[in-house]
Scaffold this motif. Structure first.
Motif, mmCIF file in Angstrom:
data_model
loop_
_atom_site.group_PDB
_atom_site.id
_atom_site.type_symbol
_atom_site.label_atom_id
_atom_site.label_comp_id
_atom_site.label_asym_id
_atom_site.label_seq_id
_atom_site.Cartn_x
_atom_site.Cartn_y
_atom_site.Cartn_z
ATOM 1 N N GLU A 54 0.836 -1.213 0.000
ATOM 2 C CA GLU A 54 0.000 0.000 0.000
ATOM 3 C C GLU A 54 0.864 1.254 0.000
ATOM 4 O O GLU A 54 0.603 2.210 -0.748
ATOM 5 C CB GLU A 54 -0.928 -0.013 1.202
ATOM 6 N N ALA A 55 1.906 1.271 0.842
ATOM 7 C CA ALA A 55 2.795 2.432 0.896
ATOM 8 C C ALA A 55 3.550 2.604 -0.415
ATOM 9 O O ALA A 55 3.741 3.734 -0.894
ATOM 10 C CB ALA A 55 3.777 2.274 2.049
ATOM 11 N N ILE A 56 3.992 1.493 -1.005
ATOM 12 C CA ILE A 56 4.696 1.565 -2.288
ATOM 13 C C ILE A 56 3.758 2.091 -3.370
ATOM 14 O O ILE A 56 4.145 2.940 -4.186
ATOM 15 C CB ILE A 56 5.260 0.181 -2.660
ATOM 16 N N ALA A 57 2.529 1.601 -3.373
ATOM 17 C CA ALA A 57 1.559 2.056 -4.373
ATOM 18 C C ALA A 57 1.293 3.554 -4.233
ATOM 19 O O ALA A 57 1.247 4.290 -5.230
ATOM 20 C CB ALA A 57 0.255 1.272 -4.230
ATOM 21 N N SER A 106 -2.090 1.901 -7.673
ATOM 22 C CA SER A 106 -2.880 1.112 -6.738
ATOM 23 C C SER A 106 -2.187 -0.205 -6.417
ATOM 24 O O SER A 106 -1.316 -0.677 -7.162
ATOM 25 C CB SER A 106 -4.261 0.799 -7.339
ATOM 26 N N LYS A 107 -2.593 -0.808 -5.299
ATOM 27 C CA LYS A 107 -2.061 -2.125 -4.944
ATOM 28 C C LYS A 107 -2.390 -3.144 -6.029
ATOM 29 O O LYS A 107 -1.560 -3.997 -6.362
ATOM 30 C CB LYS A 107 -2.649 -2.595 -3.606
ATOM 31 N N GLN A 108 -3.591 -3.052 -6.573
ATOM 32 C CA GLN A 108 -4.008 -4.005 -7.599
ATOM 33 C C GLN A 108 -3.083 -3.940 -8.820
ATOM 34 O O GLN A 108 -2.741 -4.968 -9.415
ATOM 35 C CB GLN A 108 -5.462 -3.728 -8.016
ATOM 36 N N THR A 109 -2.670 -2.729 -9.174
ATOM 37 C CA THR A 109 -1.768 -2.576 -10.318
ATOM 38 C C THR A 109 -0.420 -3.215 -10.030
ATOM 39 O O THR A 109 0.168 -3.887 -10.894
ATOM 40 C CB THR A 109 -1.582 -1.086 -10.653
#
Length: 213
Positions: free
Chosen positions: A45-48, A54-57
Motif C-alpha cells: 500500500e505504501a509503495i503504491a 494502486s495495490k491491484q496494479t
C-alpha cells in the motif's frame, strides 16, 4: 505525489511508454521503501501510494511482494555487469574480470542493504530467500558458469560439477568481503579488493587446472 494517469489507447490499455514509466515509478518507490523499512516494514500500500498507483496494479505487474523485491534487486544488479570477459583473454583474466564485477556489484551500499534484509527475513520468508539465491537472480553466476564451461570444453580445467565449481568460486570471491561489510567490521579499499580478487582466482585455478602450474 500526483497519481500517474495512464494514457489509454482504443482498447483501454495504457500505451507502452506510459506503462514503462509506471513500472519505473513502482520500482523507484519500492527501492526507497524496501531500503528504508526492510521487507516486513514495507507495505505494498505504501509503495503504491508513493508510486501514484494502486495495490491491484502492483500485484498485476509483479505478482507478489517477494517478486517485487527481487525485481528491485535485479534492477540494481543488472547495470553492475557491463563487461563481458573477452573470449580471447586468458582464463585467469576472464575470471578476474568477473570477480571484480561481483565485488563491485555486491559491495555497493544498496546491495549490502538488500543482502542484510534477505538474511534477516529468511526464516520468516523462506520463499524470498530461495528465490534470491536462484542463479537467475544473480547475473554473475551465469557469467562465471559460462566461463567455467568454456574452460572445461577447451581442456584448461578439470572438474566433475561445473555448477558447484561456480558456487565455490562465487563464495571464494564474495563471502568474506560481503559478510564483513554487512557487519560493519571492515572497510575494503579498492586496493584490498583487487588483491582479494586476484588471490581468489589464483587459488581457484590451482584447484581446477588440468595440469600443474
Amino acid at each position: 505525489m500526483g497519481t500517474v494517469r495512464p494514457a489509454r489507447d482504443k482498447g483501454g490499455r495504457p500505451d507502452t511508454a506510459t506503462a514503462l514509466r509506471l513500472s519505473h515509478a513502482i520500482l523507484d518507490a519500492a527501492e526507497r521503501i524496501f531500503l528504508a523499512q526492510g521487507f516486513t516494514g514495507a507495505s505494498i500500500e505504501a509503495i503504491a501510494t508513493a508510486a501514484g498507483t494502486s495495490k491491484q496494479t502492483i500485484y498485476a505487474r509483479f505478482g507478489s511482494k517477494e517478486k517485487l523485491f527481487l525485481a528491485v534487486s535485479e534492477r540494481l544488479l543488472k547495470p553492475k555487469f557491463p563487461v563481458q570477459p573477452s573470449g580471447d583473454a586468458s582464463l585467469a583474466a576472464r575470471l578476474g574480470t568477473a570477480a571484480r564485477q561481483i565485488l563491485a556489484a555486491m559491495l555497493d551500499p544498496k546491495m549490502v542493504r538488500m543482502y542484510t534484509i534477505i538474511t534477516a527475513e529468511a526464516h520468516r520468508f523462506p520463499e524470498l530467500a530461495h528465490a534470491a539465491d536462484d542463479n537467475q537472480s544473480f547475473p554473475a553466476r551465469l557469467l562465471v558458469l559460462h566461463i567455467i564451461e568454456q574452460a572445461l570444453e577447451s581442456g584448461e580445467i578439470c572438474c566433475d560439477d561445473p555448477a558447484s565449481a561456480m558456487l565455490m568460486f562465487q563464495d571464494m570471491v564474495l563471502a568474506a568481503p560481503l559478510r564483513s561489510t554487512a557487519l560493519g567490521i571492515r572497510k575494503w579499499t579498492p586496493q584490498d579488493l583487487e588483491r582479494w580478487a586476484d588471490s581468489a582466482v589464483a587459488i581457484f585455478l590451482n584447484g581446477v587446472r588440468s595440469s600443474p602450474l
